[in-house]
Every structure is written in structure tokens, then in C-alpha cells.
Design an enzyme around this catalytic site. Sequence first.
Site, short mmCIF file in Angstrom:
data_model
loop_
_atom_site.label_atom_id
_atom_site.label_comp_id
_atom_site.label_asym_id
_atom_site.label_seq_id
_atom_site.Cartn_x
_atom_site.Cartn_y
_atom_site.Cartn_z
N HIS A 29 0.85 -1.19 0.00
CA HIS A 29 0.00 0.00 0.00
C HIS A 29 0.88 1.24 0.00
O HIS A 29 2.03 1.19 0.46
CB HIS A 29 -0.89 -0.02 1.24
CG HIS A 29 -2.04 0.94 1.20
ND1 HIS A 29 -1.91 2.27 1.53
CD2 HIS A 29 -3.35 0.76 0.86
CE1 HIS A 29 -3.08 2.87 1.40
NE2 HIS A 29 -3.98 1.98 1.00
N TYR A 30 0.35 2.35 -0.52
CA TYR A 30 1.15 3.57 -0.56
C TYR A 30 1.36 4.17 0.83
O TYR A 30 2.30 4.95 1.04
CB TYR A 30 0.52 4.61 -1.49
CG TYR A 30 -0.84 5.12 -1.06
CD1 TYR A 30 -0.96 6.17 -0.16
CD2 TYR A 30 -2.00 4.53 -1.56
CE1 TYR A 30 -2.21 6.62 0.25
CE2 TYR A 30 -3.25 4.99 -1.17
CZ TYR A 30 -3.35 6.03 -0.27
OH TYR A 30 -4.59 6.48 0.13
N ARG A 31 0.54 3.82 1.79
CA ARG A 31 0.71 4.34 3.14
C ARG A 31 1.83 3.60 3.87
O ARG A 31 2.16 2.46 3.53
CB ARG A 31 -0.59 4.22 3.93
CG ARG A 31 -1.64 5.20 3.49
CD ARG A 31 -2.90 5.07 4.31
NE ARG A 31 -3.89 6.07 3.91
CZ ARG A 31 -5.18 5.99 4.16
NH1 ARG A 31 -5.66 4.93 4.79
NH2 ARG A 31 -6.00 6.95 3.77
#
Length: 201
Positions: free
Chosen positions: A125-127
Site C-alpha cells: 500500500h502507498y501508506r
Amino acid sequence: MNDRMVWIDCEMTGLSLADDALIEVAALVTDSELNVLGEGVDIVIRPPDAALETMPEVVRQMHTASGLLDELAGGTTLADAEEQVLAYVREHVKEPGKAPLCGNSVGTDRGFLARDMRELEGYLHYRIVDVSSVKELARRWYPRAYFNSPAKNGNHRALADIRDSITELRYYREAVFVPQPGPDSERAKEIAARLSAPAAP
């Protein structure tokens, strides 16, 4: 709830994306309760000779003291290392783009992963969950908790550093975070309304 978290730590010849090389990568997957799943992976990577020649002296001393420098000649390739880490991550994280990257100051690690292990970086995920952010907030808001946090034992080896990071987050969760299950819905709404109310003129 059992959301997976992917913990990755990298050791490099320095911090420059233009000049430095990955020399070790490790990964552990946990569930949302920070229970480690599986054995994890820890892989030494043989860097280009040029990266070794330009390694800053302080970094050379660090990797000599940890024993990593002596292992580099027998290290594997970047492609093989990425394949091994991805295989482990996919075993525990079935869907791409769901699990965040976790660790300490992981922005640097993510930069090297995006450069050298694009498939692995793209699976996450980008987080991110950065324990160093929690630590910085604790230093400002809960200094007693910060100054009594667990000692680190990782010695700049990737897998041991991950274990230290997981231990740190477990500690801050217990020492600083609101105990589960947290405020009830009414109390949460009350806090949100108070903090989002327009300031008085």
C-alpha cells in the site's frame, strides 16, 4: 480484524539513491496485533564494487562491526533477493496494494525499494506505518514513556532492526495509546466536533 503489516528494513552502503547500493534486506509480516507470521526473510546482497569503494568510512565501520561487510562477497543478486522477499510477503498478504510498509524511518527504505525492487514496492500500500513518527510524538507529549522505551539490540542488521521496531511499537501502544477498545462512539463524536468547530472570532 487481522490486517497485515509488512515490516521491511534495508541496509545500504549509504543514503544516496544516486550512488549507494542495497546490501541487505529483511522482511517480517505481522497481523494487526503485531504477532509475527512465519519466519521472515533476511538476505545479504552483493553490491557493485563501485558502491563498496565509495562507501563512507562511518558506514564501513558500522557494517564491519555488525559483521555484514564480511558477508557481502557471498551475497545474492538484487533480483533473487526481491524474489525471496516477495514470496514470503505473498504467502501472508494475498492481495497487492493492501498492506502498508512498516518500520523505522521507512521513507529511506522505500526509496531504495522503489529504485531496486519495484515489484515488491508496488505490492505494498502507498501508506506507511513509521514507528519513528510515534517516537517523535512521544518525545514531545509523553517524555517519560519516550525516555524509558526499550533498548535497541539490532546492531544495524536488517532482521534484528525489524524486531526492534515491532517491540518499540508494542511498547508505545501499551505505554502511550488509549487502551482498547478506546472511546465509545458518542465520546469520539464529541471530541471530533470540539476539535473541528470553527475558532471563535
